[in-house]
Design an enzyme around this catalytic site. Sequence first.
Site, PDB file in Angstrom:
ATOM      1  N   HIS A 104      52.605  35.211  -6.409  1.00 41.90           N
ATOM      2  CA  HIS A 104      52.760  36.237  -7.446  1.00 41.90           C
ATOM      3  C   HIS A 104      53.852  35.812  -8.436  1.00 41.90           C
ATOM      4  O   HIS A 104      53.676  35.911  -9.654  1.00 41.90           O
ATOM      5  CB  HIS A 104      53.115  37.581  -6.791  1.00 41.90           C
ATOM      6  CG  HIS A 104      53.658  38.590  -7.752  1.00 41.90           C
ATOM      7  ND1 HIS A 104      52.848  39.344  -8.573  1.00 41.90           N
ATOM      8  CD2 HIS A 104      54.939  38.942  -8.049  1.00 41.90           C
ATOM      9  CE1 HIS A 104      53.612  40.124  -9.331  1.00 41.90           C
ATOM     10  NE2 HIS A 104      54.872  39.905  -9.031  1.00 41.90           N
ATOM     11  N   GLU A 105      54.983  35.342  -7.892  1.00 45.01           N
ATOM     12  CA  GLU A 105      56.095  34.932  -8.765  1.00 45.01           C
ATOM     13  C   GLU A 105      55.694  33.736  -9.629  1.00 45.01           C
ATOM     14  O   GLU A 105      56.048  33.664 -10.804  1.00 45.01           O
ATOM     15  CB  GLU A 105      57.350  34.616  -7.933  1.00 45.01           C
ATOM     16  CG  GLU A 105      57.970  35.842  -7.257  1.00 45.01           C
ATOM     17  CD  GLU A 105      58.479  36.881  -8.258  1.00 45.01           C
ATOM     18  OE1 GLU A 105      59.170  36.519  -9.214  1.00 45.01           O
ATOM     19  OE2 GLU A 105      58.172  38.079  -8.075  1.00 45.01           O
ATOM     20  N   HIS A 123      64.527  36.868  -5.327  1.00 48.67           N
ATOM     21  CA  HIS A 123      63.377  37.662  -5.785  1.00 48.67           C
ATOM     22  C   HIS A 123      62.583  36.823  -6.777  1.00 48.67           C
ATOM     23  O   HIS A 123      61.387  36.694  -6.653  1.00 48.67           O
ATOM     24  CB  HIS A 123      63.846  38.978  -6.421  1.00 48.67           C
ATOM     25  CG  HIS A 123      62.704  39.842  -6.907  1.00 48.67           C
ATOM     26  ND1 HIS A 123      62.831  41.155  -7.242  1.00 48.67           N
ATOM     27  CD2 HIS A 123      61.388  39.561  -7.135  1.00 48.67           C
ATOM     28  CE1 HIS A 123      61.659  41.657  -7.621  1.00 48.67           C
ATOM     29  NE2 HIS A 123      60.779  40.704  -7.573  1.00 48.67           N
ATOM     30  N   HIS A 141      55.565  34.581 -13.504  1.00 49.00           N
ATOM     31  CA  HIS A 141      56.737  34.044 -14.212  1.00 49.00           C
ATOM     32  C   HIS A 141      56.701  32.519 -14.367  1.00 49.00           C
ATOM     33  O   HIS A 141      56.991  31.999 -15.434  1.00 49.00           O
ATOM     34  CB  HIS A 141      58.018  34.441 -13.465  1.00 49.00           C
ATOM     35  CG  HIS A 141      58.149  35.917 -13.252  1.00 49.00           C
ATOM     36  ND1 HIS A 141      58.478  36.783 -14.260  1.00 49.00           N
ATOM     37  CD2 HIS A 141      57.976  36.684 -12.147  1.00 49.00           C
ATOM     38  CE1 HIS A 141      58.514  38.027 -13.786  1.00 49.00           C
ATOM     39  NE2 HIS A 141      58.210  37.990 -12.499  1.00 49.00           N
TER      40      HIS A 141
HETATM   41  O1  U2P Z   1      61.835  45.756 -12.806  1.00 51.48           O
HETATM   42  C1  U2P Z   1      60.586  45.889 -12.175  1.00 51.48           C
HETATM   43  C2  U2P Z   1      59.821  44.572 -12.192  1.00 51.48           C
HETATM   44  O2  U2P Z   1      59.606  44.105 -13.540  1.00 51.48           O
HETATM   45  C3  U2P Z   1      59.650  42.684 -13.556  1.00 51.48           C
HETATM   46  N1  U2P Z   1      60.730  42.238 -14.482  1.00 51.48           N
HETATM   47  C4  U2P Z   1      61.822  43.005 -14.720  1.00 51.48           C
HETATM   48  C5  U2P Z   1      62.804  42.589 -15.588  1.00 51.48           C
HETATM   49  C6  U2P Z   1      62.671  41.357 -16.247  1.00 51.48           C
HETATM   50  O3  U2P Z   1      63.524  40.928 -17.037  1.00 51.48           O
HETATM   51  N2  U2P Z   1      61.565  40.594 -15.963  1.00 51.48           N
HETATM   52  C7  U2P Z   1      60.590  41.013 -15.103  1.00 51.48           C
HETATM   53  O4  U2P Z   1      59.624  40.302 -14.880  1.00 51.48           O
HETATM   54  C8  U2P Z   1      59.829  42.236 -12.126  1.00 51.48           C
HETATM   55  O5  U2P Z   1      58.530  42.029 -11.588  1.00 51.48           O
HETATM   56  P1  U2P Z   1      58.110  41.145 -10.343  1.00 51.48           P
HETATM   57  O6  U2P Z   1      58.449  39.711 -10.603  1.00 51.48           O
HETATM   58  O7  U2P Z   1      58.840  41.677  -9.172  1.00 51.48           O
HETATM   59  O8  U2P Z   1      56.619  41.379 -10.258  1.00 51.48           O
HETATM   60  C9  U2P Z   1      60.549  43.429 -11.527  1.00 51.48           C
HETATM   61  O9  U2P Z   1      60.473  43.509 -10.134  1.00 51.48           O
END
Ligand code: U2P
Length: 234
Positions: free
Chosen positions: A114-115, A61, A119
């Site tokens: 997106h990731e 993920h 992030h």
């Molecule tokens: O938990 C729902 C979404 O919040 C983001 N998330 C959650 C926990 C964490 O420690 N960090 C974080 O980013 C995730 O978002 P996504 O990357 O999927 O957009 C997670 O799916």
Amino acid sequence: MKGKASILVILFVLHCQSFLCSSQDFDFFYFVQQWPASYCDTRRSCCYPTTGKPNEDFSIHGLWPNYNDGKWPQNCDTSSSLDISQISDLVKRMEKDWPTLACPSGDGVKFWGHEWEKHGTCTSLHQHAYFQSALELKNKANLLQLLKHAGIYPGKFFSMESIKRAIKEGVGYEAYIECNVDTQGNHQVYQVYMCVDKSASKFINCPILPHGRGCGSRVEFPSFSHHSNSKHEL
Ligand code: U2P
């Protein structure tokens, strides 16, 4: 003079918060893998990637920078987007190990983009190193293999304790397991969070566990082999 100095300090702090410090300012990573069957068999269903139905295996993920207090930085550089030409040598592995299951069906580039934007831009890694690190972490923690080794096969229910123990024995570190609920109301293994050091290469003990959906003491580990309720059958 005193006034000028304090203005300079304030300007530096503001500058630092909005730009300078944001790119590497975190404490550890969550490396999050998901179980595709549990993504797909909920009320929301899923759509298989245009590149084909994923294998029955955990898939990535994300690799998420986090702070020790449980918060996390995100979207640290809005001017940086995924440049697929920089990771062309990784795309085949990404299609296998990091498939998108969101609807409508896609080839994965939107998910990876997106990731990266949310992030990856908050790490000090370049795009290639960021995605490569995640792929290597998946190889290091071969969750399905170690669960099978402990007798935990898809298609049955298991105690949470036995799943956690198998991962601890197989990887050497405790994992956090997030569950979701299938259409029959069964709690099932959905995502496995492992903590990784800032170099994105070594598993560590988690400084803090995420707040997620609880699992209960017995959970389903659903099979993906016979799953076919994708909204976009291939
Ligand atoms: O938990 C729902 C979404 O919040 C983001 N998330 C959650 C926990 C964490 O420690 N960090 C974080 O980013 C995730 O978002 P996504 O990357 O999927 O957009 C997670 O799916």
